[in-house]
Each structure stands twice: as C-alpha cells, then as structure tokens.
Write a protein that holds these residues in place. Structure first.
Motif, PDB file in Angstrom:
ATOM      1  N   GLN A   1       0.828  -1.203   0.000  1.00 53.80           N
ATOM      2  CA  GLN A   1       0.000   0.000   0.000  1.00 53.80           C
ATOM      3  C   GLN A   1       0.865   1.258   0.000  1.00 53.80           C
ATOM      4  O   GLN A   1       0.509   2.269  -0.633  1.00 53.80           O
ATOM      5  N   ALA A   2       2.015   1.193   0.654  1.00 53.34           N
ATOM      6  CA  ALA A   2       2.935   2.327   0.622  1.00 53.34           C
ATOM      7  C   ALA A   2       3.512   2.511  -0.780  1.00 53.34           C
ATOM      8  O   ALA A   2       3.667   3.642  -1.258  1.00 53.34           O
ATOM      9  N   LEU A   3       3.832   1.404  -1.449  1.00 52.49           N
ATOM     10  CA  LEU A   3       4.315   1.492  -2.832  1.00 52.49           C
ATOM     11  C   LEU A   3       3.244   2.077  -3.746  1.00 52.49           C
ATOM     12  O   LEU A   3       3.534   2.885  -4.639  1.00 52.49           O
ATOM     13  N   PHE A   4       1.997   1.672  -3.529  1.00 49.85           N
ATOM     14  CA  PHE A   4       0.892   2.238  -4.314  1.00 49.85           C
ATOM     15  C   PHE A   4       0.775   3.736  -4.057  1.00 49.85           C
ATOM     16  O   PHE A   4       0.568   4.526  -4.988  1.00 49.85           O
ATOM     17  N   ALA A   5       0.910   4.124  -2.786  1.00 47.15           N
ATOM     18  CA  ALA A   5       0.833   5.550  -2.457  1.00 47.15           C
ATOM     19  C   ALA A   5       1.982   6.315  -3.121  1.00 47.15           C
ATOM     20  O   ALA A   5       1.787   7.426  -3.633  1.00 47.15           O
ATOM     21  N   MET A   6       3.170   5.739  -3.139  1.00 48.00           N
ATOM     22  CA  MET A   6       4.304   6.425  -3.763  1.00 48.00           C
ATOM     23  C   MET A   6       4.124   6.538  -5.273  1.00 48.00           C
ATOM     24  O   MET A   6       4.444   7.573  -5.875  1.00 48.00           O
ATOM     25  N   ALA A   7       3.617   5.474  -5.908  1.00 45.23           N
ATOM     26  CA  ALA A   7       3.323   5.561  -7.346  1.00 45.23           C
ATOM     27  C   ALA A   7       2.261   6.622  -7.603  1.00 45.23           C
ATOM     28  O   ALA A   7       2.310   7.347  -8.620  1.00 45.23           O
ATOM     29  N   SER A   8       1.305   6.755  -6.673  1.00 45.51           N
ATOM     30  CA  SER A   8       0.269   7.784  -6.805  1.00 45.51           C
ATOM     31  C   SER A   8       0.870   9.182  -6.679  1.00 45.51           C
ATOM     32  O   SER A   8       0.451  10.123  -7.379  1.00 45.51           O
TER      33      SER A   8
ATOM     34  N   MET B   1      11.628   9.568  -2.006  1.00 47.46           N
ATOM     35  CA  MET B   1      10.643   8.947  -1.115  1.00 47.46           C
ATOM     36  C   MET B   1      11.166   7.577  -0.693  1.00 47.46           C
ATOM     37  O   MET B   1      11.982   6.970  -1.392  1.00 47.46           O
ATOM     38  N   CYS B   2      10.669   7.103   0.431  1.00 51.25           N
ATOM     39  CA  CYS B   2      10.973   5.729   0.839  1.00 51.25           C
ATOM     40  C   CYS B   2       9.868   5.257   1.776  1.00 51.25           C
ATOM     41  O   CYS B   2       9.052   6.059   2.247  1.00 51.25           O
ATOM     42  N   PHE B   3       9.834   3.973   2.028  1.00 51.26           N
ATOM     43  CA  PHE B   3       8.937   3.470   3.065  1.00 51.26           C
ATOM     44  C   PHE B   3       9.637   2.376   3.857  1.00 51.26           C
ATOM     45  O   PHE B   3      10.542   1.710   3.365  1.00 51.26           O
ATOM     46  N   PHE B   4       9.217   2.233   5.103  1.00 50.86           N
ATOM     47  CA  PHE B   4       9.670   1.160   5.975  1.00 50.86           C
ATOM     48  C   PHE B   4       8.451   0.360   6.426  1.00 50.86           C
ATOM     49  O   PHE B   4       7.409   0.957   6.732  1.00 50.86           O
ATOM     50  N   ASN B   5       8.574  -0.931   6.502  1.00 54.16           N
ATOM     51  CA  ASN B   5       7.512  -1.729   7.115  1.00 54.16           C
ATOM     52  C   ASN B   5       7.765  -1.783   8.612  1.00 54.16           C
ATOM     53  O   ASN B   5       8.724  -2.418   9.065  1.00 54.16           O
ATOM     54  N   LEU B   6       6.925  -1.119   9.379  1.00 60.07           N
ATOM     55  CA  LEU B   6       7.091  -1.141  10.833  1.00 60.07           C
ATOM     56  C   LEU B   6       6.931  -2.554  11.379  1.00 60.07           C
ATOM     57  O   LEU B   6       7.504  -2.897  12.411  1.00 60.07           O
ATOM     58  N   HIS B   7       6.144  -3.393  10.662  1.00 57.58           N
ATOM     59  CA  HIS B   7       5.926  -4.760  11.103  1.00 57.58           C
ATOM     60  C   HIS B   7       7.059  -5.682  10.670  1.00 57.58           C
ATOM     61  O   HIS B   7       6.947  -6.899  10.815  1.00 57.58           O
TER      62      HIS B   7
ATOM     63  N   ALA C   1      -0.836  -3.829   9.801  1.00 58.40           N
ATOM     64  CA  ALA C   1       0.572  -3.493   9.689  1.00 58.40           C
ATOM     65  C   ALA C   1       0.692  -2.028   9.308  1.00 58.40           C
ATOM     66  O   ALA C   1      -0.305  -1.323   9.238  1.00 58.40           O
ATOM     67  N   THR C   2       1.911  -1.572   9.064  1.00 55.11           N
ATOM     68  CA  THR C   2       2.103  -0.175   8.685  1.00 55.11           C
ATOM     69  C   THR C   2       3.292  -0.048   7.741  1.00 55.11           C
ATOM     70  O   THR C   2       4.388  -0.497   8.061  1.00 55.11           O
ATOM     71  N   GLY C   3       3.056   0.575   6.595  1.00 54.34           N
ATOM     72  CA  GLY C   3       4.130   0.946   5.686  1.00 54.34           C
ATOM     73  C   GLY C   3       4.397   2.429   5.872  1.00 54.34           C
ATOM     74  O   GLY C   3       3.705   3.272   5.288  1.00 54.34           O
ATOM     75  N   ALA C   4       5.371   2.765   6.710  1.00 61.14           N
ATOM     76  CA  ALA C   4       5.665   4.161   7.033  1.00 61.14           C
ATOM     77  C   ALA C   4       6.259   4.850   5.807  1.00 61.14           C
ATOM     78  O   ALA C   4       7.341   4.505   5.354  1.00 61.14           O
ATOM     79  N   LEU C   5       5.544   5.829   5.283  1.00 61.09           N
ATOM     80  CA  LEU C   5       5.892   6.476   4.018  1.00 61.09           C
ATOM     81  C   LEU C   5       6.522   7.840   4.263  1.00 61.09           C
ATOM     82  O   LEU C   5       5.888   8.736   4.820  1.00 61.09           O
ATOM     83  N   GLY C   6       7.792   7.998   3.845  1.00 62.07           N
ATOM     84  CA  GLY C   6       8.497   9.258   4.025  1.00 62.07           C
ATOM     85  C   GLY C   6       8.791   9.948   2.704  1.00 62.07           C
ATOM     86  O   GLY C   6       9.076   9.286   1.703  1.00 62.07           O
ATOM     87  N   VAL C   7       8.719  11.267   2.711  1.00 59.42           N
ATOM     88  CA  VAL C   7       8.974  12.044   1.489  1.00 59.42           C
ATOM     89  C   VAL C   7       9.857  13.237   1.811  1.00 59.42           C
ATOM     90  O   VAL C   7       9.928  13.701   2.955  1.00 59.42           O
ATOM     91  N   LYS C   8      10.513  13.753   0.785  1.00 61.41           N
ATOM     92  CA  LYS C   8      11.234  15.013   0.916  1.00 61.41           C
ATOM     93  C   LYS C   8      10.236  16.170   0.909  1.00 61.41           C
ATOM     94  O   LYS C   8       9.073  16.006   0.509  1.00 61.41           O
ATOM     95  N   ASP C   9      10.687  17.324   1.336  1.00 63.01           N
ATOM     96  CA  ASP C   9       9.800  18.456   1.577  1.00 63.01           C
ATOM     97  C   ASP C   9       8.934  18.813   0.370  1.00 63.01           C
ATOM     98  O   ASP C   9       7.748  19.114   0.515  1.00 63.01           O
TER      99      ASP C   9
END
Length: 526
Positions: free
Chosen positions: A160-167, A285-291, A304-312
């Motif tokens: 889901q984090a990858l989908f969000a990043m593609a979005s 951008m990147c994501f980490f799986n907290l789980h 679970a959680t895909g922690a999604l990080g982005v630059k400013d």
C-alpha cells in the motif's frame, strides 16, 4: 565450567486436530454470551436504544450469524494455535524478506492498555494528545533514520505504501503538466514484485533492468532506457536476493537528470539502520515496514504499517492527515494542498505505530546501529555455513550480502531429484519454517533465509543442522524427503488450486452460506 552442546535436531511433532472451519461449528441455538435484557428502570429513563436511531439504519430482519458456544470457540482457536508455526514458537529465520524478529512483550502490554484500545478515530484532537504525540515523535525518529522530511503512517503495509508512492509520482508529474508524457517506471529484476504491480495499477508501463553476472542491475542498461518518458525509478536495496548495490547513487542521479522521481522500498532495513540512509542514496521517497524492521507483528497480513516518508517538495501529496505540532499541542493537518487522498481509513494502525516508537526509544540511536551490525553478522555466519552444505549454493556475487540471502538447491535437485518444495515440507518435521521465493523463480530451486538480530548462534546452528540433515537424506534416501512431512498438521495438499480459486473462498459467514447448501441447521458442501 558449562559445556556447550552440539546443535541437535528437535524431536518435534505438530499437533493435529482435523479442525473444521469456525463456520462449520455453527449449531442453531448455541450462544457464546447471553446479553441480559435492559432493566425496566433504565429503559424507562433512556428508552430501548433503537427508537432513537434513524429508520434507514435499522435492519429489516435480524442478521444471520454463526451460532457457536464460548467453549467451542475457545477450543477452536487454541487448537488452531497448536497447528501453527510462528516467530514466538520456532526459529523463524526461514521467512526470508519478512524480517521475523522477536517482539518485546512489554510492548504488547503497552498496546493493550485501555488508554489506547478504547480510543476512537473520531475523538476530538484535544482528547488524544498522547497518541498524536507518539505518531509525531515516531515521525521525527523516522526522519533521522531515513533523511526524509515528513512521514505518513496511514498505509497499512509495504504494497500500500508502494501504491501511495506511485500515486505521488503520478500527482507530482500531473502538477507540472508532464503526467501524460511520463508514463514509464523503471525497476529491477530482483526488486519486490509489488513495486512493478502497484505502478501498473497506476497506469504505468514497466521497464525492468536485468542483473549482470554478479546480480547487480546494469548502469549501462539504465542509461539506455531512461528518457523524457521516465516518471520514476523504484528499487529495493538490498534487493530480494540480499545483494546490496553500492552504486545506487549513480542510478538515482541518472533518473533525476532525466526528470524522474526516485522511490525506495525499504521494507527490510534491518541491515541499514544507522549506517546508510535514503536521502544520501538520492531518493525522493521511501517506506519502511514497521511490522518488519521495527519489531511489530505481521498479524497474518495485518494490521501493519508501511511508514511512508517524502522530501519536503512532496509533502503536499502525502495521504492525509499528518500530525503536526505547534510547540504546545499536536494536531491533525487535513489541509495538504494536493493530497493523493486516503489509502486507508482514518490514520492507519496506532498499535503498530506505538510498538515501533517504543522499540526505537528503548534502543536509541546506538542500539539501532547495533541491530544492523548483528543482523549482518548473523546473515554472514549463516551464509558461510549454508554454502558448506552439500548441494546448496548462493548464486551471484560472492559476499556483499546484508540481512538475507536467496540460496539455491539447484545442484542437489539435479543430483537427487529433491526440490526446494520437498525441503520446505521436510523442514516442518523439525519445527522450522522455510520460504522459497516469489514466483516465478528467477533463482533456480530457491530458498530465502533472513536471520535478524534476534537470533543467537545456537539458534542459527539449530536451523543449519536441520538443513544439513535434509541434504544428507536427499543424497542417501531421497524418497524420505520427497514424501515429507511426517510430523506436521497435514501431509500434502493435493488440491493445488484451492488458494487460487475464488469460487472456493468463503472468508465471511455470508459468503459461506452463499456457497454451501443449508439443511436442517447444518452446513453441507455442495
């Protein structure tokens, strides 16, 4: 002086209950708990609880639900738990790419506290300052770990984090007027399949970089395919084989020069914590799986959680809301200018967020770095031991592996006929889980092992002993391995299409009733 015992194969035998589905335990009239009727004086004061509801919210008839007594429910789930392997039950290094580590039990008590479990997502911000503070401070910690500027914890997992990043890639190029032209996403052969899959869902064409003889993607191949049609570049590093590409900054520089956006799958960052960051590798951008990396449970696929990080510059596109602080109070910012919208209801899974936050705070910066060091040490110890087992190999680069390795039984299969699936079933006889890899197999006869920092040398030796024994059996009596398992819950699943055939799925009571005949209070298969 204590003696160190040799690693041994456990005399393991899995419990077998031939347990039916919970739906099949239905018995008309059975109850788990009988809810008492409302006392007359209370009903006289507040009513019956129904008349105040809008008409369109009232059911026309009572719902059909499976009727099962409390004792039968308890027996059912306890029996299933005895038929299950898991990270608290066995040495779970055979889950490969999923980072199965020990989860501190104090954190489990923490997330079961009523102060958290009784929160509601519609509560006023002033009443949930503690939880918002945990989310905000985890955001700050993840910024330090990754070099990104803002995080969203709404995605419920890596895909889901990858989908969000593609979005976000789609939204960013759309905002600059290049959305139609930039229609290609570049990835690599050994990156997780979800990277290409989620980009396809967003309408992108996929260009896949093939590995060289050492397993690295070719920089020259990237130069050939990158163009003004490139929307983005997505990669895992280390990739699913465990190979780390030390030239990754050269890849991101080339994509950036062409106007593309680079995003990073860091679902498994166990070998990287405190050592290298997404920012310095050139990612937007990147994501980490907290789980995975951050010691929260997978919970059978969720929550679970895909922690999604982005630059400013990409903050405005994040799925909202995000938590901010004005120095005194924490608040939810719903006003992100160009948000891609929610990718999950509400704010994600706060229990997983709190577990990860507690884990990071308990370890500190030096502790996180120690996690990476031990994970890499464990992996390299296992790497050298597995390569000593007859018939096993580790294709591609010799060394250069971080937190996991995708091995191969190709030689053993050619010499004995025993396949990796045979080994997988035989491993359960020793109480071990064992994962092959994603399909299709790009490494012949694969098996993927990832020993996290949680495991001791004794744990690793026990797992190695089981692999060594199975290799010995394969060469001396291959039928024994091919006919395994002998001490597991089931023998072999003959009906191979069961999990792939939607006509046979029934994940809800309503679906179960639709797909089966109802007769005399019993559910019978068609």
């Amino acid at each position: 002086m204590a003696q160190v015992s040799e690693p041994k194969l456990r005399d393991f035998h899995q419990a077998k209950w031939d347990e039916p589905l919970i739906f099949e335990l239905h018995q008309p009239g059975e109850r788990g708990v009988v809810v008492p009727k409302t006392e007359p004086e209370i009903e006289a004061e507040i009513g019956d609880g129904f008349t105040a509801l809008p008409e369109n919210m009232l059911r026309k008839k009572e719902p059909q639900l499976p009727e099962v007594s409390q004792a039968r429910v308890l027996r059912h789930y306890l029996r299933l738990s005895q038929e299950t392997l898991g990270s608290d039950f066995n040495v779970e290094i055979g889950q490969g790419t999923c980072t199965m580590k020990y989860i501190p039990k104090v954190n489990e008590f923490l997330v079961r506290n009523p102060k958290l479990t009784e929160l509601h997502p519609y509560q006023d911000e002033s009443t949930v300052q503690g939880m918002l503070a945990a989310i905000y401070h985890l955001d700050l910690a993840m910024r330090e770990i990754s070099g990104m500027d803002y995080f969203s914890f709404q995605p419920s997992g890596g895909t889901q984090a990858l989908f969000a990043m593609a979005s976000i890639v789609r939204a960013k190029h759309g905002a600059t007027g290049e959305g139609e032209k930039r229609d290609e996403i570049i990835t690599t052969m050994f990156s997780h399949p979800s990277q290409a899959a989620t980009a396809v869902v967003k309408g992108y064409k996929i260009i896949t970089l093939k590995p060289d003889e050492d397993g690295y993607p070719r920089l020259e191949d990237l130069k050939k395919v990158v163009s003004d049609r490139t929307a983005g570049f997505v990669v895992a590093n280390p990739e699913d084989t465990g190979i780390y590409n030390p030239r990754i900054k050269e890849f991101t520089d080339i994509v950036h020069k062409a106007g593309g956006i680079c995003y990073y799958d860091q679902a498994n960052a166990n070998g990287l914590l405190g050592i290298t960051r997404a920012k310095e590798a050139g990612f937007d951008m990147c994501f980490f799986n907290l789980h995975k990396t951050f010691a929260a449970p997978h919970m059978c696929g969720g929550p679970a959680t895909g922690a999604l990080g982005v630059k400013d510059e990409l903050k405005q596109f994040l799925p909202g809301p995000i938590v901010e602080c004005d120095g005194e109070k924490y608040r939810l910012n719903h006003q992100l200018a160009s948000s891609i919208g929610k990718v999950r209801s509400f704010h994600g899974v706060p229990q997983t967020v709190l577990r990860a936050y507690a884990w990071i705070r308990s370890l500190g910066a030096e502790g996180l770095k120690e996690v990476a060091k031990i994970a890499v040490l464990n992996n390299n110890y296992l790497y050298h031991k597995v390569k000593e087992i007859r018939g096993a190999s580790a294709p591609y680069v010799n060394g250069g592996r971080l937190e996991q390795v995708r091995y191969s039984w190709e030689q053993m299969t050619e010499e004995t006929g025993v396949t990796t699936e045979d080994v997988q079933r035989r491993m359960t006889d020793f109480g071990h889980h064992y994962w092959t890899s994603h399909h299709p197999y790009v490494v012949p006869q694969p098996f993927t092992l990832e020993p996290t920092e949680s495991y001791s040398k004794e744990d690793l030796d026990e797992y190695i002993a089981a692999l060594t024994q199975i290799s010995k059996e394969a060469y001396e009596e291959p039928e024994k391995v091919q006919n395994a398992p002998y001490r597991s819950v089931i023998h072999k699943i003959e009906e191979e299409d069961f999990l792939d055939n939607p006509d046979k799925w029934a994940v809800t009571w309503r679906a179960f009733l639709k797909k089966h005949n109802w007769k005399e209070g019993k559910v019978k298969s068609e």
